[in-house]
Scaffold this active site. Structure first.
Site, PDB file in Angstrom:
ATOM      1  N   SER A   1      -2.042  -2.596  11.692  1.00 37.96           N
ATOM      2  CA  SER A   1      -1.752  -3.417  12.870  1.00 37.96           C
ATOM      3  C   SER A   1      -0.460  -2.980  13.550  1.00 37.96           C
ATOM      4  CB  SER A   1      -1.643  -4.891  12.464  1.00 37.96           C
ATOM      5  OG  SER A   1      -0.538  -5.091  11.591  1.00 37.96           O
ATOM      6  N   GLN A   2       0.332  -2.141  12.879  1.00 39.90           N
ATOM      7  CA  GLN A   2       1.604  -1.711  13.465  1.00 39.90           C
ATOM      8  C   GLN A   2       1.410  -0.920  14.751  1.00 39.90           C
ATOM      9  OE1 GLN A   2       3.670   0.364  10.342  1.00 39.90           O
ATOM     10  NE2 GLN A   2       4.109  -1.508   9.192  1.00 39.90           N
TER      11      GLN A   2
ATOM     12  N   LYS B   1      11.386  -8.281   6.382  1.00 41.36           N
ATOM     13  CA  LYS B   1      11.501  -6.950   6.972  1.00 41.36           C
ATOM     14  C   LYS B   1      10.724  -6.880   8.274  1.00 41.36           C
ATOM     15  CE  LYS B   1       8.684  -3.720   6.125  1.00 41.36           C
ATOM     16  NZ  LYS B   1       7.806  -2.668   5.565  1.00 41.36           N
ATOM     17  N   SER B   2       9.510  -7.402   8.280  1.00 35.05           N
ATOM     18  CA  SER B   2       8.669  -7.337   9.471  1.00 35.05           C
ATOM     19  C   SER B   2       9.324  -8.036  10.657  1.00 35.05           C
ATOM     20  CB  SER B   2       7.307  -7.971   9.185  1.00 35.05           C
ATOM     21  OG  SER B   2       6.644  -7.307   8.142  1.00 35.05           O
TER      22      SER B   2
ATOM     23  N   LYS C   1      -0.768   3.256   2.654  1.00 33.93           N
ATOM     24  CA  LYS C   1       0.572   2.681   2.700  1.00 33.93           C
ATOM     25  C   LYS C   1       1.570   3.708   2.149  1.00 33.93           C
ATOM     26  CE  LYS C   1      -0.489  -1.585   4.118  1.00 33.93           C
ATOM     27  NZ  LYS C   1       0.135  -2.255   5.283  1.00 33.93           N
TER      28      LYS C   1
ATOM     29  N   ARG D   1      -2.102   2.426  -2.682  1.00 35.92           N
ATOM     30  CA  ARG D   1      -1.782   1.291  -3.555  1.00 35.92           C
ATOM     31  C   ARG D   1      -2.958   0.860  -4.414  1.00 35.92           C
ATOM     32  NH1 ARG D   1       1.911  -2.240   0.707  1.00 35.92           N
ATOM     33  NH2 ARG D   1       3.804  -0.984   0.424  1.00 35.92           N
TER      34      ARG D   1
ATOM     35  N   ASP E   1      -0.544  -6.696   1.819  1.00 38.13           N
ATOM     36  CA  ASP E   1       0.708  -6.326   1.147  1.00 38.13           C
ATOM     37  C   ASP E   1       0.888  -7.078  -0.167  1.00 38.13           C
ATOM     38  OD1 ASP E   1       1.559  -4.371   2.857  1.00 38.13           O
ATOM     39  OD2 ASP E   1       2.989  -5.619   3.944  1.00 38.13           O
TER      40      ASP E   1
ATOM     41  N   SER F   1      -4.817  -6.699   9.031  1.00 42.00           N
ATOM     42  CA  SER F   1      -3.553  -7.448   8.930  1.00 42.00           C
ATOM     43  C   SER F   1      -3.255  -8.217  10.218  1.00 42.00           C
ATOM     44  CB  SER F   1      -2.391  -6.500   8.583  1.00 42.00           C
ATOM     45  OG  SER F   1      -2.623  -5.840   7.363  1.00 42.00           O
TER      46      SER F   1
ATOM     47  N   ARG G   1       6.516  -1.963  -3.486  1.00 41.00           N
ATOM     48  CA  ARG G   1       5.620  -3.064  -3.850  1.00 41.00           C
ATOM     49  C   ARG G   1       4.960  -2.847  -5.210  1.00 41.00           C
ATOM     50  NH1 ARG G   1       6.595  -6.407  -0.212  1.00 41.00           N
ATOM     51  NH2 ARG G   1       6.714  -5.878   2.007  1.00 41.00           N
TER      52      ARG G   1
END
Length: 412
Positions: free
Chosen positions: A156-157, A10-11, A323, A327, A296, A182, A368
């Protein structure tokens, strides 16, 4: 030995879609992931006026270095964090008014670091409701560029979004990073930018992105390493052997390092140029693992931790609290419902050995959580059930079928 064909990353797929849209020419993406997140990204590009042609094995995208063809657009990001955090930067490089909204789940997640950075660069960003969250509107008239400071300690996005946008600015960007989580995902971004013709210069904590745009290319999407973690963990947990082709020594994704944790716990790991194999040995040892850079895969480890012969402590994973759900807390609460002793802190979770009971897993709408606890179900008499099994559509719509086929092959 079982060989599992894991779907594309996906990334990587969503980064490639951005790069292809921003590049001069037509890009061909081979074996892209087809899931809710990637479909949302592709539909977002279409709404912005880009030409995206999906096919059964490859997608073709005709780029527009000048930015979106549309003068106005309303983009619905669904649950996709990369959609909500990458596409506003692409839109800002163009000219027009572009509104971005998302599901209630994604509305709860932050976009403030990106919004503030774009404002610093002179972009008009307007939040309709809560500051720092979607929905937001970008009123774009191109980006001059310049120097900015960014805290990417939540995700980090935000840094990736600015790096991807940098070559579309008039003067380029200099980004000083004051915090980062990340980090391997940033390395993915930099490597992919190079493939599309842009070299980022790094000097300590500062990254310099030149102007000039991207060049179209043909790009092969490698299998998703985060998704592979469920199958690798299944092998370690059950004493079986699994090989995932397409993920090897040259893989871009840092989440492949999850197999290093399994190896420390007692599994045998063989990473070759074109594949990775994990073989269970019939035992799992307790371990302490700092998983900031591969967070993740934290739920994957948490789900199998009760079967270790000692406590499993996972540290430096605060970012997992922001997230699709919290999580860390979701893992803790599900494990406690299974009768397992769990201790938690601000950025850590410690799971003690025990015998998990069969129960319904509360997924919290998070793919996840569902996929991770499916792994633990392999060793639980009666297995597990899920309150939202369909949430896996975000990254692996066929997960339950693929996992069920694996179990039947193993006689479980």
């Amino acid at each position: 030995m079982s060989v599992v064909a894991v779907p594309g990353s996906k990334s990587i797929t969503n980064r490639a879609l951005f790069l292809a849209a921003a590049a001069e020419g037509t890009t061909v993406l081979r074996r892209p992931l087809v899931s809710d997140d990637t479909e949302a990204f592709a539909q977002g590009l279409t709404a912005l006026g880009y030409d995206v042609e999906p096919g059964p094995a490859e997608w073709r995208i005709t780029g527009r270095p000048a930015g979106p063809a549309a003068a106005a657009a309303d983009v619905y990001c669904r649950d996709g964090a990369t959609v909500a955090r990458f596409l506003p930067g692409l839109a800002a490089a163009g000219h027009g008014t572009f509104r971005f909204d998302a599901s209630p789940q994604m509305r709860r997640r932050p976009v403030a670091p990106l919004a503030q950075a774009l404002r610093t660069l002179g972009v008009d960003i307007r939040h309709e409701e809560a500051e720092g969250h979607l929905p937001l509107t970008v009123v774009a008239d191109g980006i001059k560029g310049g120097e900015i400071e960014l805290d990417a300690s939540l995700s980090s996005q935000f840094l990736t979004a600015l790096l991807l946008t940098g070559p579309l600015t008039a003067e380029g960007l200099r980004i000083r990073v004051t915090g980062l989580v990340s980090a391997p995902y940033v390395e993915i971004t930099l490597a992919m930018m190079r493939r599309f013709g842009v070299d980022v210069v790094r000097d300590g904590d500062t990254l310099s992105v030149p102007p000039g745009g991207y060049r179209a290319t043909t790009y092969d999407i490698e299998p998703d390493a985060s998704t592979a973690s469920y199958f690798f963990a299944a092998a370690a947990l059950t004493g079986r052997e699994i090989t995932v082709p397409g993920l090897g020594t040259d893989a871009l994704q840092g989440d492949l390092r999850f197999v290093d944790v399994l190896e420390r716990m007692g599994a045998r790991v063989d990473i070759r140029p074109d594949a990775t194999t994990v073989s269970g040995t019939g035992r799992l040892s307790g371990v302490t693992a700092a998983m900031r850079d591969i967070s993740d895969t934290m739920p994957t480890l948490a789900s199998i931790a009760p079967f270790a012969d000692g406590p499993v402590r996972i540290e430096d994973v605060y970012n997992t609290r922001v997230k699709e759900c919290d999580r860390l807390e979701a893992c803790a609460s599900n494990l406690r419902r299974q009768g397992i002793r769990v201790d938690t802190g601000h950025d850590w979770i410690e799971i003690h050995p025990g015998t998990p009971a069969s129960t319904e897993i509360a997924c919290h709408g998070d793919h996840r959580i569902a996929m991770s606890f499916a792994v633990a179900g392999l060793r639980i008499p009666g297995g597990v059930t899920f309150d939202e099994p369909g949430c896996v559509k975000k990254t692996f719509p066929e997960f339950h079928d693929a996992f069920g086929e694996l179990c039947r092959g193993w006689g479980l």
